[in-house]
Write an enzyme that holds these catalytic residues in place. Structure first.
Site, mmCIF file in Angstrom:
data_model
loop_
_atom_site.group_PDB
_atom_site.id
_atom_site.type_symbol
_atom_site.label_atom_id
_atom_site.label_comp_id
_atom_site.label_asym_id
_atom_site.label_seq_id
_atom_site.Cartn_x
_atom_site.Cartn_y
_atom_site.Cartn_z
ATOM 1 N N CYS A 101 0.854 -1.196 0.000
ATOM 2 C CA CYS A 101 0.000 0.000 0.000
ATOM 3 C C CYS A 101 0.886 1.241 0.000
ATOM 4 C CB CYS A 101 -0.906 -0.018 1.225
ATOM 5 S SG CYS A 101 -1.814 1.514 1.506
ATOM 6 N N CYS A 122 0.584 3.275 3.210
ATOM 7 C CA CYS A 122 1.286 2.656 4.334
ATOM 8 C C CYS A 122 2.783 2.899 4.215
ATOM 9 C CB CYS A 122 0.970 1.161 4.406
ATOM 10 S SG CYS A 122 -0.710 0.797 4.977
ATOM 11 N N ASP A 142 -1.058 16.706 -1.833
ATOM 12 C CA ASP A 142 -1.253 15.785 -2.948
ATOM 13 C C ASP A 142 -0.265 16.140 -4.053
ATOM 14 O OD1 ASP A 142 -2.367 14.488 -5.365
ATOM 15 O OD2 ASP A 142 -4.092 14.074 -4.089
ATOM 16 N N ASN A 159 -13.316 8.971 -2.070
ATOM 17 C CA ASN A 159 -13.726 8.048 -3.122
ATOM 18 C C ASN A 159 -13.762 6.652 -2.523
ATOM 19 O OD1 ASN A 159 -13.612 10.167 -5.064
ATOM 20 N ND2 ASN A 159 -11.402 9.896 -5.176
ATOM 21 N N GLY A 180 -14.227 5.850 -7.837
ATOM 22 C CA GLY A 180 -12.982 6.499 -8.217
ATOM 23 C C GLY A 180 -11.821 6.266 -7.263
ATOM 24 N N THR A 191 -8.559 4.929 -6.138
ATOM 25 C CA THR A 191 -7.406 4.315 -6.819
ATOM 26 C C THR A 191 -6.354 3.798 -5.843
ATOM 27 O OG1 THR A 191 -6.335 6.465 -7.081
ATOM 28 C CG2 THR A 191 -7.696 5.692 -8.924
ATOM 29 N N HIS A 225 -8.792 7.560 2.554
ATOM 30 C CA HIS A 225 -8.167 8.882 2.539
ATOM 31 C C HIS A 225 -9.198 9.933 2.148
ATOM 32 C CE1 HIS A 225 -7.645 7.248 -1.543
ATOM 33 N NE2 HIS A 225 -7.579 8.491 -1.983
ATOM 34 N N HIS A 253 -9.468 13.752 0.496
ATOM 35 C CA HIS A 253 -8.872 14.878 -0.224
ATOM 36 C C HIS A 253 -9.505 16.150 0.320
ATOM 37 C CE1 HIS A 253 -7.204 12.568 -3.722
ATOM 38 N NE2 HIS A 253 -8.135 11.706 -3.340
#
Length: 113
Positions: free
Chosen positions: A3, A6, A29, A86, A92, A94, A99, A101
């Site tokens: 991940c 992680c 980001d 998401n 969406g 990915t 998480h 945003h």
């Protein structure tokens, strides 16, 4: 576990951290969709919003407290901002690590797309 989030938490992959405590990490980001765009993630691996439960919901509440603090610190609380999660392929998502945003400092249209 393979991940990316992680690995960021463990310091294996660098990030532009803006906040960290025992439970959460926040960082900018790398694919900005707004002038202010950061992610807030739990340090404990939670795959998606589908896995939020009574055992981890306190961490999720803490994430929203940190989002509010960072929005104030970064000067986007007054003008407004968007929090996006998401969930799953059709939503969406990915990266399969929960998480959020946080996007601000631009006019965010609705619907998002």
């Amino acid at each position: 576990m393979d991940c990316i989030f992680c690995k960021i938490i463990n310091g294996e992959i660098p990030s532009s951290k803006i906040y960290e405590d025992e439970e959460v990490l926040a960082f900018h980001d790398i694919n900005k969709a707004a002038p202010i765009h950061f992610l807030v993630i739990p340090k404990k691996h939670i795959q998606s919003a589908n896995e939020i439960n009574s055992e981890n919901s306190k961490t999720i509440a803490h994430i929203f407290e940190i989002i509010s603090k960072l929005a104030k610190d970064l000067g986007i609380s007054e003008g407004g901002y968007r929090i996006v999660n998401n969930c799953g392929k059709d939503g969406g998502q990915t990266v399969n690590h929960l998480h959020f945003h946080v996007l601000g400092q631009r006019d965010l249209k609705w619907p998002p797309g």
